[in-house]
Design an enzyme around this catalytic site. Structure first.
Site, PDB file in Angstrom:
ATOM      1  N   HIS B 273       0.830  -1.211   0.000  1.00  0.00           N
ATOM      2  CA  HIS B 273       0.000   0.000   0.000  1.00  0.00           C
ATOM      3  C   HIS B 273       0.868   1.266   0.000  1.00  0.00           C
ATOM      4  O   HIS B 273       0.737   2.126  -0.875  1.00  0.00           O
ATOM      5  CB  HIS B 273      -0.904  -0.044   1.233  1.00  0.00           C
ATOM      6  CG  HIS B 273      -1.826   1.132   1.381  1.00  0.00           C
ATOM      7  ND1 HIS B 273      -3.130   1.100   0.959  1.00  0.00           N
ATOM      8  CD2 HIS B 273      -1.628   2.370   1.884  1.00  0.00           C
ATOM      9  CE1 HIS B 273      -3.706   2.271   1.199  1.00  0.00           C
ATOM     10  NE2 HIS B 273      -2.811   3.064   1.776  1.00  0.00           N
ATOM     11  N   GLU B 274       1.775   1.339   0.964  1.00  0.00           N
ATOM     12  CA  GLU B 274       2.620   2.545   1.074  1.00  0.00           C
ATOM     13  C   GLU B 274       3.533   2.679  -0.144  1.00  0.00           C
ATOM     14  O   GLU B 274       3.902   3.790  -0.541  1.00  0.00           O
ATOM     15  CB  GLU B 274       3.441   2.517   2.368  1.00  0.00           C
ATOM     16  CG  GLU B 274       2.623   2.467   3.666  1.00  0.00           C
ATOM     17  CD  GLU B 274       1.622   3.603   3.827  1.00  0.00           C
ATOM     18  OE1 GLU B 274       1.795   4.672   3.206  1.00  0.00           O
ATOM     19  OE2 GLU B 274       0.631   3.413   4.572  1.00  0.00           O
ATOM     20  N   HIS B 277       1.915   4.818  -2.671  1.00  0.00           N
ATOM     21  CA  HIS B 277       2.132   6.239  -2.351  1.00  0.00           C
ATOM     22  C   HIS B 277       3.562   6.655  -2.723  1.00  0.00           C
ATOM     23  O   HIS B 277       3.795   7.714  -3.296  1.00  0.00           O
ATOM     24  CB  HIS B 277       1.951   6.482  -0.844  1.00  0.00           C
ATOM     25  CG  HIS B 277       0.530   6.438  -0.367  1.00  0.00           C
ATOM     26  ND1 HIS B 277      -0.461   7.216  -0.913  1.00  0.00           N
ATOM     27  CD2 HIS B 277      -0.059   5.732   0.637  1.00  0.00           C
ATOM     28  CE1 HIS B 277      -1.605   6.989  -0.276  1.00  0.00           C
ATOM     29  NE2 HIS B 277      -1.390   6.083   0.673  1.00  0.00           N
ATOM     30  N   GLU B 303      -4.385   8.236  -2.785  1.00  0.00           N
ATOM     31  CA  GLU B 303      -4.907   6.958  -2.289  1.00  0.00           C
ATOM     32  C   GLU B 303      -5.224   6.024  -3.450  1.00  0.00           C
ATOM     33  O   GLU B 303      -5.126   4.797  -3.314  1.00  0.00           O
ATOM     34  CB  GLU B 303      -6.153   7.222  -1.433  1.00  0.00           C
ATOM     35  CG  GLU B 303      -6.496   6.124  -0.465  1.00  0.00           C
ATOM     36  CD  GLU B 303      -5.396   5.827   0.556  1.00  0.00           C
ATOM     37  OE1 GLU B 303      -4.537   6.690   0.824  1.00  0.00           O
ATOM     38  OE2 GLU B 303      -5.395   4.701   1.075  1.00  0.00           O
TER      39      GLU B 303
END
Lengths: 505, 505
Positions: B273-274, B277, B303
């Site tokens: 997930h990160e 980003h 996001e």
């Protein structure tokens, strides 16, 4: 901090209050600088460097502007005439010192110096292991160019010589003439002392510790010993960097060390050394934090703390007896960990390439060498390209070591020059001399000191340092601090006595 | 950056150049803020907090002053009339947006907000595990007091409602009316969909992975998968923090995760997930860095990148087939690591307490709940003391979960409110919708997308994101970015189709 910065009701020293508020703000920006610089030397990935250098340069420019804000001049003049107590008066003296040094330098030079040092230091991290002097030299030249301009301007503002003016930023009040006198004497007796000690030690060989020493166990041992030395982990950390340092802020002290699994003494003794710096910082007087009076007195006094911890305490026979069971716990029992053998190991005198790995007897030779190179370099009597040959000459004559072609462990070994810290090196040996003087004073006042240390009670050391050094911060000029603490001015005889007593009896 | 900031020769847009130089300087101070904030959430020891909060408050005040410098107003007006190219024009639009939002708030409120958030967030780190709502609530109240004042002033300046004005800082152009419409629809079909999926999944039980999973192995696995996802470790790091986040600067991206040795999926999926980003940040257009046009478009678009990585790619059957041998290598073979079982495991739908651990089907319920609490809280229709009861009500009705007395895994689970980030939560679910839209577009253009992913070739995903999202940064308003990338405006139907296709076919 609060008391100094905010007066209650109507103040009878408004100019002083304005100065204190301005310097509190500076303190807060210095906090950011300290943490970001720590990150720069520990965790920053390589490609972050360009943007980091720009950001730190911008901050350096801001700090310079704050320290040279036009209103400060009148406020300083007005504060001189205000009714101040002793503490405020001492703080005003320190504020004036910072202001005077900052005002000597134009902002564009401060930015250029910060950028050049940042670039050179970053490149040094990879060029040093690659032994690449050729790529390194032009980067160092840029740093030297900036430093020479700084020296010139500071000399003009203070009336000191160029090198004295640089050194004064680290060691207020110290002059090259005094360094020459002290180092000149050391050069007289040091080579003979080294020979005598080595001849003696050859008859008492030490058993080397057998590795490997797992890095996780070394790290745990270092943290355990830091706790033993009362480092406050709620207000500080231990991390890793290629060149160990003590950084951060008094409320959050960042120490670093470096590990290799074939040796634990380097990381452990380095950690004990940095812990001395760290405890000085952690114990800067809380009530004054945020103001220049709360700063550590000088770099030599700072170094006297790290050397009090590492050399005076850490390598004493008494302390090594306390360390012995911890080593056995960390790495398993082996003959090398017997206390008398540890003492032989960690007081072993052996000329070597690396300053930070040097024993306390040969260490002054490393410092004298750097002093004798950086002084003419700053004064324009020597160029960067001349350094390697001169380095080798001096290593040959002082320690009998050949460093030709070995830049990694020669003139590229230290972070100081790439980082622009010229005028700093003498502080190490002056610090060793102060540390010897502190311990002579402690022992005179508390004859049981070494017996107490052997029992694991270090309160005699810590209490004395706390009361006489840490809590005093920058309240007095260095010479007065020394007289109040030890009853007299810096006397290098204590250092010689310490070496003779530890190594020749 | 250089092109924008420094014109060559005589510029025909001097006002624009002055603005670009001012915002380049702001960018550099934001660099310091990003690194020091990262340190605050990762390595800072507890007693460093007070001084850190003061330093960050001082920096926030400085940044506010730079963004509201009096000369900007005239420069903005003059630049509007200058001859600018499309890129400069877009940059001017973004500069104006930042300037308008900053000018709405007085400096003392900016400082007060920063201090309150810094204190509350710091306390939250220990109060959350202690389930101590009572100590936490008054600290959160201070944050809310500041946020309400901010909302009021921003609303006055923008003509938006209070909540819209806060949300606009994270998601320019998005309005609560639109969020209500989208979330209202989701609330209609979500509970039924969850029931249907759970009934179906009950017939296809997954084999749980057997631990423990040593943290060193998890860390190595996370870094390996980050490399697979083309994260650049020369320009970024992975560390640990209680609440995972993506921070740092585009040149030096700092991701965090958290480990427990009884589960590896939390750290691994969090890291994926990160990494989404992180790659968005690492690929912000180099030529524009330092200027507002180079910023990520919005938080929902941000996001959409993390969810493209975690949900669309990371939990796809195709990707889990690539992951399977890496898990076996990290932890040894076990039946759970068979690809079809991994897919059942990592698409398992199960209502739970924790938003960041939620599956993609129940996740919108967590966001809707927070939106429905923070909106009246900001608007003054709800007080901090009312949160726990309302939280429980909504968890009961949306997910059938009882959270009474469970503050740790209830209203104290997120860093957003203690950190003052009100108006942020809707971006998560809007981001999930954008991500579904991106993948629908990718698949339409490249029918082999999933087959390619199964072979370990992610170029179809990365190239599309790079060209359509990362390289565009803030060149266009969000709606135009979306239309250019996918041929139409945000269409939540893609999200529903994605869920139905993944979970019901």
């Amino acid at each position: 901090m609060r008391i100094l910065a905010y007066s209650r009701g109507v103040s009878n020293h408004p100019a002083y209050d304005a100065l204190a508020a301005a310097f509190l703000r500076i303190y807060r920006f210095e906090h950011l600088q300290a943490i970001v610089s720590w990150d720069h030397s520990t965790y920053m990935p390589p490609n972050g460097n360009e943007a980091r250098a720009a950001a730190l340069g911008e901050l350096a420019a801001l700090l310079h502007r704050l320290r040279t804000a036009p209103e400060l001049k009148d406020q300083l003049a007005a504060a001189e005439g205000e009714s101040l107590d002793d503490i405020q008066r001492a703080n005003l003296r320190e504020i004036t010192r910072v202001w005077r040094n900052s005002n000597a330098l134009p902002e564009e030079l401060v930015v250029a110096s910060s950028l050049a040092a940042s670039r050179c230091e970053h490149a040094w991290r990879t060029l040093r292991p690659a032994n690449d002097w050729k790529t390194f030299a032009p980067l160092l030249r840029e740093v030297v160019t900036c430093v020479r301009r700084e020296a010139e301007l500071l000399a003009k503002s203070t009336g000191l010589s160029k090198y004295d003016a640089l050194m004064d930023r680290f060691e207020p009040g110290m002059r090259a003439a005094e360094v020459d006198r002290v180092f000149g004497a050391v050069k007289q007796w040091l080579p003979g002392l080294i020979r005598e000690i080595r001849a003696r030690q050859a008859k008492q060989p030490a058993i080397a510790a057998k590795g490997p020493f797992p890095i996780a166990a070394q790290r745990a041992l270092c943290e355990r010993v830091m706790k033993l030395l009362a480092f406050d982990f709620d207000a500080g950390r231990l991390d890793v960097s290629p060149h160990p340092f003590s950084g951060g802020v008094p409320e959050d002290v960042r120490l670093t060390t470096r590990y290799t699994d074939d040796d634990f003494a380097g990381s452990l003794m380095g950690t004990i050394h940095e812990t001395g710096h760290g405890r000085y910082e952690q114990n800067r007087p809380r009530a004054w934090l945020g103001q220049p009076i709360s700063e550590a007195r000088s770099m030599a006094i700072h170094e006297s703390q790290s050397l009090s911890f590492e050399m005076q305490l850490g390598r004493s026979r008494a302390f090594l007896g306390v360390l012995s069971p911890l080593l056995i716990e960390a790495f398993g029992a082996q003959p090398a960990f017997e206390p008398d053998n540890l003492f032989r190991l960690y007081t072993k005198v052996e000329p070597g390439y690396i300053r930070v790995d040097a024993d306390e007897v040969t260490y002054p030779a490393h410092v004298i060498l750097r002093y004798e190179i950086e002084r003419p370099l700053v004064e324009g009597d020597l160029e960067v390209d001349d350094i390697p040959a001169l380095w080798d000459d001096k290593m040959q004559s002082l320690l009998g070591i050949d460093t030709r072609g070995n830049f990694t462990n020669g003139p590229m070994q230290d972070v100081h020059w790439p980082g622009g810290a010229f005028g700093y090196f003498p502080c190490y040996t002056l610090g060793a001399m102060y540390a010897a003087q502190w311990f002579a004073t402690m022992r005179a006042k508390r004859p049981s000191l070494d017996a107490d240390i052997a029992r694991g009670d270090f309160s005699g050391v810590f209490d004395w340092l706390q009361a006489n050094i840490w809590e005093q911060a920058s309240r007095y000029p260095t010479d007065e601090l020394c007289r109040r603490a030890s009853g007299g001015p810096l006397d290098p005889a204590h250092f010689k006595t310490h070496l003779e007593s530890r190594y020749l009896t």
